[in-house]
Motif scaffolding. Structure first.
Motif, PDB file in Angstrom:
ATOM      1  N   ALA A 154       0.922  -1.202  -0.006  1.00 36.44           N
ATOM      2  CA  ALA A 154       0.022  -0.111  -0.015  1.00 36.44           C
ATOM      3  C   ALA A 154       0.801   1.300   0.098  1.00 36.44           C
ATOM      4  N   ILE A 155       1.991   1.120   0.815  1.00 36.28           N
ATOM      5  CA  ILE A 155       2.715   2.295   0.949  1.00 36.28           C
ATOM      6  C   ILE A 155       3.395   2.529  -0.549  1.00 36.28           C
ATOM      7  N   VAL A 156       4.206   1.301  -1.153  1.00 38.46           N
ATOM      8  CA  VAL A 156       4.737   1.478  -2.396  1.00 38.46           C
ATOM      9  C   VAL A 156       3.863   1.917  -3.501  1.00 38.46           C
ATOM     10  N   ASN A 157       2.697   1.556  -3.456  1.00 40.44           N
ATOM     11  CA  ASN A 157       1.696   1.880  -4.594  1.00 40.44           C
ATOM     12  C   ASN A 157       1.147   3.619  -4.258  1.00 40.44           C
ATOM     13  N   ASN A 158       1.175   3.933  -3.020  1.00 39.21           N
ATOM     14  CA  ASN A 158       0.924   5.230  -2.797  1.00 39.21           C
ATOM     15  C   ASN A 158       2.053   6.151  -3.494  1.00 39.21           C
ATOM     16  N   TYR A 159       3.435   5.762  -3.265  1.00 42.13           N
ATOM     17  CA  TYR A 159       4.378   6.382  -3.836  1.00 42.13           C
ATOM     18  C   TYR A 159       4.386   6.379  -5.220  1.00 42.13           C
ATOM     19  N   LYS A 160       3.952   5.396  -6.025  1.00 39.56           N
ATOM     20  CA  LYS A 160       3.891   5.110  -7.631  1.00 39.56           C
ATOM     21  C   LYS A 160       2.753   6.182  -7.838  1.00 39.56           C
ATOM     22  N   SER A 161       1.501   6.311  -7.161  1.00 35.05           N
ATOM     23  CA  SER A 161       0.493   6.889  -7.441  1.00 35.05           C
ATOM     24  C   SER A 161       0.668   8.620  -7.627  1.00 35.05           C
ATOM     25  N   ILE A 162       1.621   9.068  -6.196  1.00 37.65           N
ATOM     26  CA  ILE A 162       2.031  10.453  -6.082  1.00 37.65           C
ATOM     27  C   ILE A 162       2.846  10.943  -7.275  1.00 37.65           C
ATOM     28  N   LEU A 163       3.934  10.092  -7.538  1.00 35.87           N
ATOM     29  CA  LEU A 163       4.872  10.235  -8.504  1.00 35.87           C
ATOM     30  C   LEU A 163       4.733  10.058  -9.916  1.00 35.87           C
ATOM     31  N   SER A 164       3.503   9.346 -10.084  1.00 34.00           N
ATOM     32  CA  SER A 164       3.151   9.360 -11.622  1.00 34.00           C
ATOM     33  C   SER A 164       2.468  10.725 -12.196  1.00 34.00           C
ATOM     34  N   LYS A 165       2.204  11.644 -11.130  1.00 32.52           N
ATOM     35  CA  LYS A 165       1.558  12.809 -11.414  1.00 32.52           C
ATOM     36  C   LYS A 165       2.479  13.881 -11.977  1.00 32.52           C
ATOM     37  N   THR A 166       3.678  13.570 -11.736  1.00 30.33           N
ATOM     38  CA  THR A 166       4.704  14.241 -12.289  1.00 30.33           C
ATOM     39  C   THR A 166       6.011  13.670 -13.023  1.00 30.33           C
ATOM     40  N   TRP A 167       5.848  12.434 -12.953  1.00 28.88           N
ATOM     41  CA  TRP A 167       6.861  11.458 -13.576  1.00 28.88           C
ATOM     42  C   TRP A 167       6.264  10.944 -14.736  1.00 28.88           C
ATOM     43  N   GLU A 168       7.025  10.852 -16.068  1.00 36.04           N
ATOM     44  CA  GLU A 168       6.502   9.980 -16.946  1.00 36.04           C
ATOM     45  C   GLU A 168       6.332   8.357 -16.465  1.00 36.04           C
ATOM     46  N   GLU A 169       7.613   7.950 -15.764  1.00 38.47           N
ATOM     47  CA  GLU A 169       7.594   6.650 -15.205  1.00 38.47           C
ATOM     48  C   GLU A 169       8.510   7.098 -13.922  1.00 38.47           C
ATOM     49  N   PRO A 170       7.846   6.410 -12.684  1.00 39.13           N
ATOM     50  CA  PRO A 170       8.496   6.466 -11.516  1.00 39.13           C
ATOM     51  C   PRO A 170       9.845   5.824 -11.515  1.00 39.13           C
ATOM     52  N   PRO A 171      10.599   6.261 -10.613  1.00 40.45           N
ATOM     53  CA  PRO A 171      12.080   5.665 -10.364  1.00 40.45           C
ATOM     54  C   PRO A 171      11.904   4.097 -10.098  1.00 40.45           C
ATOM     55  N   MET A 172      12.979   3.341 -10.262  1.00 37.52           N
ATOM     56  CA  MET A 172      13.190   1.942  -9.915  1.00 37.52           C
ATOM     57  C   MET A 172      12.958   1.762  -8.201  1.00 37.52           C
ATOM     58  N   MET A 173      12.247   0.833  -7.905  1.00 35.60           N
ATOM     59  CA  MET A 173      12.120   0.852  -6.459  1.00 35.60           C
ATOM     60  C   MET A 173      12.483  -0.558  -5.949  1.00 35.60           C
ATOM     61  N   PHE A 174      13.059  -0.631  -4.619  1.00 38.65           N
ATOM     62  CA  PHE A 174      13.384  -1.992  -4.135  1.00 38.65           C
ATOM     63  C   PHE A 174      12.953  -2.013  -2.720  1.00 38.65           C
ATOM     64  N   LEU A 175      12.724  -3.446  -2.115  1.00 35.94           N
ATOM     65  CA  LEU A 175      12.013  -3.378  -0.994  1.00 35.94           C
ATOM     66  C   LEU A 175      13.313  -4.197  -0.202  1.00 35.94           C
ATOM     67  N   THR A 176      13.874  -3.853   0.862  1.00 34.17           N
ATOM     68  CA  THR A 176      14.911  -4.295   1.492  1.00 34.17           C
ATOM     69  C   THR A 176      14.621  -4.502   3.187  1.00 34.17           C
ATOM     70  N   SER A 177      15.731  -5.374   3.649  1.00 33.42           N
ATOM     71  CA  SER A 177      15.551  -5.392   5.162  1.00 33.42           C
ATOM     72  C   SER A 177      16.939  -5.798   5.502  1.00 33.42           C
ATOM     73  N   SER A 178      17.400  -4.790   6.449  1.00 30.00           N
ATOM     74  CA  SER A 178      18.658  -5.117   6.884  1.00 30.00           C
ATOM     75  C   SER A 178      19.053  -5.938   7.824  1.00 30.00           C
ATOM     76  N   ALA A 179      17.827  -6.413   8.449  1.00 27.33           N
ATOM     77  CA  ALA A 179      17.798  -7.352   9.461  1.00 27.33           C
ATOM     78  C   ALA A 179      17.893  -8.946   9.003  1.00 27.33           C
ATOM     79  N   THR A 180      17.175  -8.996   7.776  1.00 28.14           N
ATOM     80  CA  THR A 180      17.214 -10.428   7.028  1.00 28.14           C
ATOM     81  C   THR A 180      18.157 -10.656   5.756  1.00 28.14           C
ATOM     82  N   GLY A 181      18.414  -9.381   5.504  1.00 29.32           N
ATOM     83  CA  GLY A 181      19.271  -9.383   4.256  1.00 29.32           C
ATOM     84  C   GLY A 181      18.398  -9.419   2.780  1.00 29.32           C
ATOM     85  N   TYR A 182      17.111  -9.367   2.984  1.00 26.19           N
ATOM     86  CA  TYR A 182      15.930  -9.134   1.875  1.00 26.19           C
ATOM     87  C   TYR A 182      16.439  -8.040   0.922  1.00 26.19           C
TER      88      TYR A 182
END
Length: 202
Positions: A154-182
């Protein structure tokens, strides 16, 4: 990409004093307390490479690390809240923007945002500043181990939705966790791909 070697090179407050090198640079930046140092340590596999602290605002200089003798990882001061004077914050801001705007070796900026927090004006402003100045960037969502996947989505989609108003294509996005190495392999493979492309261009 396997990280075989990660060494500290230099800390300074002026982009003109950064290493005199043609190696590509990947900068990491985010709001204070976003988990930047922990992420850098997780990516490199070197505990304590970047200094972690429970106090926001620990990083106060431009820190260069040499990775595999092939590229520089650059740890930048956090923006936003930090227990420091207004004049100090102004100095950091100028130092960061000068580095972003004038450092020719800068190849990509990873903007770190907390995956638990809805889009904040300060993060969106910084992302749009980079975009407006043609500075390549990607967004890394940190601390994904701390809540449910649907909440992160939901948070990621919120970012995409907001950025799509001013960006032709939103930047690349990565999900990470320092605790698990994900997300480690995704980020490092992304860097590796850019580095390989740069080699074929030269």
């Amino acid at each position: 990409m396997k990280i075989r070697k990660a060494t500290f090179v230099i800390s300074n407050s002026d982009y003109r004093k950064c290493p005199d090198s043609s190696l590509p640079e990947y900068a990491f930046i985010g709001r204070s307390n976003v988990g930047k140092s922990s992420l850098i340590n997780m990516l490199t596999g070197v505990k304590g490479l970047a200094k972690t602290s429970s106090q926001p605002g620990k990083t106060q200089l431009i820190n260069h690390f040499l990775i595999n003798d092939e590229w520089h990882l650059v740890d930048l001061p956090g923006y936003g809240y930090a227990r420091t004077s207004k004049s100090n914050r102004g100095t950091w801001q100028k130092m960061i923007s000068n580095y972003m705007l004038h450092r020719e070796q800068l190849t990509n900026v990873f903007v770190l945002v907390d995956s638990r927090i809805p889009p904040q004006a300060i993060d969106l402003e910084f992302i749009n500043f980079l975009g407006a100045n043609g500075i390549p960037l990607s967004i890394i969502f940190t601390k994904t181990d701390k809540q449910k996947q649907r909440e992160i989505a939901a948070i990621v989609n919120n970012y995409k939705s907001i950025l799509s108003k001013t960006w032709e294509e939103p930047p690349m996005m990565f999900l990470t966790s320092s605790a698990t190495g994900y997300g480690r392999d995704h980020v490092l493979d992304f860097i590796d791909t850019i580095n390989e492309n740069l080699k074929t261009e030269h």
